[in-house]
Design a protein around this motif. Structure first.
Motif: not given
Length: 68
Positions: A19-26, A31-38
């Motif tokens: 959800s977070v990566e998709g919202a940002l990439q829209e 150009t890139k959004a990469e989540v680190n859950l930990e």
């Protein structure tokens, strides 16, 4: 190209990550959004001429997560 790391509260699973990566990439300019859950962070690469940090915050918050 600029980079920033946003601290996001409430991400716990793969759906949260998507959800977070998709919202940002829209957003135009991201150009890139990469989540680190930990760590509860998202690393974003973006063009400062096309998108603001505030717009990124709004996109994440619209998904139901808080920026800290």
């Amino acid at each position: 190209m600029a980079q920033t790391t946003l601290k996001v509260q409430g991400m716990t699973c793969g759906h949260c990550k998507a959800s977070v990566e998709g919202a940002l990439q829209e957003l135009t300019g991201v150009t890139k959004a990469e989540v680190n859950l930990e760590e509860g962070t998202v690393n974003v690469s973006y063009d400062e001429a096309d998108v603001t940090i505030e717009a990124m915050h709004e996109a994440v918050e619209e998904q139901g997560y808080d920026i800290v």
